[in-house]
Design an enzyme around this catalytic site. Structure first.
Site, PDB file in Angstrom:
ATOM      1  N   ASP A  66      -7.621  -1.077   8.377  1.00  0.00           N
ATOM      2  CA  ASP A  66      -7.766  -0.483   7.050  1.00  0.00           C
ATOM      3  C   ASP A  66      -8.795   0.655   7.067  1.00  0.00           C
ATOM      4  O   ASP A  66      -9.571   0.807   8.021  1.00  0.00           O
ATOM      5  CB  ASP A  66      -8.182  -1.563   6.052  1.00  0.00           C
ATOM      6  CG  ASP A  66      -7.541  -1.372   4.686  1.00  0.00           C
ATOM      7  OD1 ASP A  66      -7.191  -0.222   4.346  1.00  0.00           O
ATOM      8  OD2 ASP A  66      -7.393  -2.361   3.944  1.00  0.00           O
TER       9      ASP A  66
ATOM     10  N   ASP B   7      -0.599   0.123  -1.584  1.00  0.00           N
ATOM     11  CA  ASP B   7      -1.190  -1.135  -2.031  1.00  0.00           C
ATOM     12  C   ASP B   7      -0.446  -1.713  -3.223  1.00  0.00           C
ATOM     13  O   ASP B   7      -0.703  -2.856  -3.620  1.00  0.00           O
ATOM     14  CB  ASP B   7      -2.659  -0.924  -2.420  1.00  0.00           C
ATOM     15  CG  ASP B   7      -3.597  -1.016  -1.228  1.00  0.00           C
ATOM     16  OD1 ASP B   7      -3.176  -1.512  -0.167  1.00  0.00           O
ATOM     17  OD2 ASP B   7      -4.763  -0.593  -1.355  1.00  0.00           O
TER      18      ASP B   7
END
Length: 694
Positions: free
Chosen positions: A441, A498
């Site tokens: 990430d 997301d």
């Protein structure tokens, strides 16, 4: 003396030409030319007229337009001497190397201070042209801007299509009219960016998804980029891509662009899309186990967030496996004292409070269920509230008084000590556990754009890939903030967004398919009520939207009703039965007559089968669906067509639509000319049609 060179594949020709040893320019790029075409004649024919109000000679729109020759637009190179004086080279040809499908042109300036090299290569199978540029100097120089080799844009184009976005809203298409002057897009956040995906489509007048001519571009670099699409006063148009300006902080003697990927299509936007999809899948991404089908993912993030409890995680793993998951990914919260997002980034040691016996009990439980195990990291980031920061505040990129993002700062990845620390920390976890997957990430932007940051991250990824070649890596950056062919040379999957909202995903996936194949595009079935949008959606719609790409689940499976669990298992079973041919299929965007219908056709590499996903994102203006025309089928062939989810037909669909009563056989010509007649549905529903050669 005029010199010309050409590169060809089955559908396009690129011709470069130059006179008197000057910088080459693209004099033709388009449909395949005859082998006997006289390139010198083309070069002469390419010249434009001179009239009042102009210089007596038109400055060349070359592969690196030169300010020293009075070029009226954005030059391809802007440099300064170490003492700050502008450097304006005039380049002359020194060397040509052409070998089949590749071409390298080397130039030197009049004082032998600078060497410029442009490289081109064409892939005859994927139809992608790769282009890059390198500059070397005899003294340290400051670089403001270096473009990859410059391509002209077509005159019979009224608009350009580029891509904006935001968190949970990536790949939004912008249609901008060509006008005199420049359209500049620049990502200065230090990563590829949600806001400015480095892609451009230039359609010719009348082009659609399925027909007409178009040109496509993608810049494969992860550290921030600039795009310039400019129309000069004389009408010529140029396309420039390069690293974001002023991202090289020090005077150096060598600079290099990322790779610019370009293609010409005579088959609409889909021709560009399939070229990018195939090239990425077949030439760039290197899967550790290429013969193994892509596994169904389960990610625990939206089920537990930071609240890690071993028994709960085991129970969730049991349920995920029963639903059909084949890989279990433990997300953020397993390390340091990480109970929320305010602490412990950088402390890559297993939290003994949550895992007193380490990760081994959970890993073994997951493996005994027949699933692989994956783990979340965010290596480039650090919390000020962390042991690592307290020990090494000098490792942070940027000033002490910078604005933090999500309570975190950025590690300076250009520092060897930082790379070594991160490699040792990650390698220690990987070597002690049976881990096959990393979710990598990157949740905040850089305090200042710095090309060295991207190069340092690339170096760390390359080192880890070499040491652990069987570990897959996903590129995630708050979802789709780092998606480009540069990062995908080192990773195997992208977390597209997301947002697990299926309505938003339908749009995001549809537009991202202009560049990304199914094999690398993660798409998960989210919670009944989406955590990022608050929208509540039916499990059927959520499941089928995820089944369009690399499928997974990212919800708490304990929330599922028995009916929802059965639907999810059924869709997952269908996806598994079709994933091998879908892995190498072309994703073709369909031209829908109904703006509410977002539809695509995934066509197998051998053309023998296809799947149509027709998602209804909103309420239609008309009462019943308009016919949906398919593409790239064999007109004289017969296809057996079946509505896969026929059981989802609502009782308000009261007509005699043929697809609702069983399979039918029709010609490719019918499907492409008239199209499929679909049953009525509510919005936020998906029809899935399977077709096979009869």
């Amino acid at each position: 003396m005029t010199q010309c060179w050409r590169l060809d594949d089955g559908r396009q020709t690129l011709v470069l030409g130059a006179d008197q040893g000057r910088l080459a320019e693209v004099v033709y790029w388009g449909s395949r030319l005859p082998d006997q075409e006289d390139l010198t004649t083309l070069y002469a024919a390419h010249a434009i007229d001179v009239t009042g109000g102009m210089l007596d000679e038109n400055p060349k729109l070359s592969i690196c337009p030169e300010a020293a020759w009075s070029f009226p637009g954005q030059p391809g190179l802007i440099m300064r001497h170490g003492d700050g004086r502008p450097f304006l080279p005039k380049l002359s040809l020194e060397q040509v190397q052409q070998d089949g499908n590749s071409l390298s042109l080397t130039y030197c300036d009049q004082h032998n201070v600078l060497t410029y090299r442009a490289r081109f290569a064409i892939d005859p199978t994927t139809h992608i042209i790769k282009a890059s540029a390198t500059v070397e100097t005899s003294e340290p120089m400051y670089l403001h801007w270096l473009s990859a080799p410059v391509f002209p844009a077509p005159q019979l184009s009224d608009e350009m299509i580029d891509f904006a976005g935001r968190w949970c809203g990536e790949f939004q298409m912008n249609h901008t009219a060509w006008t005199p002057g420049a359209r500049l897009r620049e990502s200065r956040t230090g990563r590829t960016g949600h806001e400015h995906f480095p892609g451009l489509i230039v359609p010719l007048r009348g082009a659609t998804n399925t027909s007409g001519q178009a040109y496509g571009f993608h810049y494969g670099w992860s550290g921030g980029h600039r795009m310039v699409a400019e129309e000069l006063p004389d009408g010529r148009r140029q396309i420039q891509f390069g690293n974001a300006a002023d991202t090289e902080g020090q005077a150096q003697t060598r600079f290099e662009t990322g790779t610019l990927y370009a293609t010409f299509s005579d088959d609409g936007l889909n021709g560009c899309a399939t070229a990018f999809q195939r090239h990425l899948r077949d030439r760039i991404v290197t899967f550790p186990r290429p013969k193994t089908p892509r596994p169904v993912h389960y990610n625990c993030w939206e089920a537990v967030y930071f609240d890690h409890d071993l028994n709960t995680l085991k129970d969730i793993a049991d349920r995920a496996a029963a639903l059909g998951a084949e890989r279990y990914v433990l997300d953020d919260g397993w390390f340091g004292t990480r109970d929320d997002d305010t602490s412990s980034l950088g402390d890559w040691q297993i939290d003994p409070r949550k895992y007193p016996d380490g990760l081994t009990p959970l890993v073994e439980h997951v493996k005994n269920l027949g699933m692989g195990f994956g783990l979340w990291f965010e290596p480039e980031m650090i919390n000020p509230n962390s042991d690592t920061f307290r020990a090494h505040p000098d490792w942070v990129l940027g000033d002490d008084d910078q604005i933090v993002g999500r309570h975190q700062m950025v590690l300076n990845m250009a520092l060897p000590d930082v790379q070594n620390y991160l490699f040792d920390s990650i390698a220690n976890i990987l070597s002690r556990h049976d881990i096959e997957y990393i979710k990598w990430d990157h949740n905040r932007v850089l305090p200042t754009p710095d090309a060295g940051q991207a190069r340092g991250t690339y170096a760390l990824l390359d080192r880890l890939r070499s040491a652990f070649p069987q570990v897959e890596i996903e590129s995630c950056a708050s979802g789709g903030g780092r998606i480009d062919f540069g990062i995908l040379e080192r990773t195997h999957r992208v977390w597209l967004s997301d947002s697990n909202d299926a309505v938003e995903r339908l749009h995001i996936q549809h537009n991202a398919a202009l560049f990304l194949p199914m094999a690398v595009t993660g798409s998960h079935v989210g919670p009944r009520t989406c955590h990022t949008s608050g929208r509540t959606l039916d499990i059927r719609f959520r499941a089928w939207v995820a089944a369009q790409r690399h499928m997974g689940f990212e919800m708490d499976p304990r929330e599922l009703t028995a009916e929802e669990a059965e639907v999810l298992k059924d869709v997952t079973t269908w996806w598994k039965a079709n994933r091998e041919w879908m892995h190498s299929a072309d994703i073709l965007r369909l031209d829908s007559a109904d703006p509410a219908m977002i539809a695509e056709q995934q066509l197998a590499a051998d053309g023998a089968q296809f799947a149509v996903f027709a998602g209804k994102a909103a309420t239609s203006d008309q009462i019943v669906p308009r016919p949906l025309r398919l593409t790239r089928l064999r007109p004289d062939a017969q296809y057996r067509i079946e509505l896969v989810n026929r059981a989802d037909v609502h009782n308000l669909s009261r007509g005699t639509v043929a697809l609702t009563s069983g399979p039918m056989t029709v010609s490719g010509a019918y499907l492409m000319s008239h199209g499929l007649t679909l049953p009525w549905s509510f919005p936020e529903r998906m029809w899935v049609i399977k077709g096979e050669l009869a």
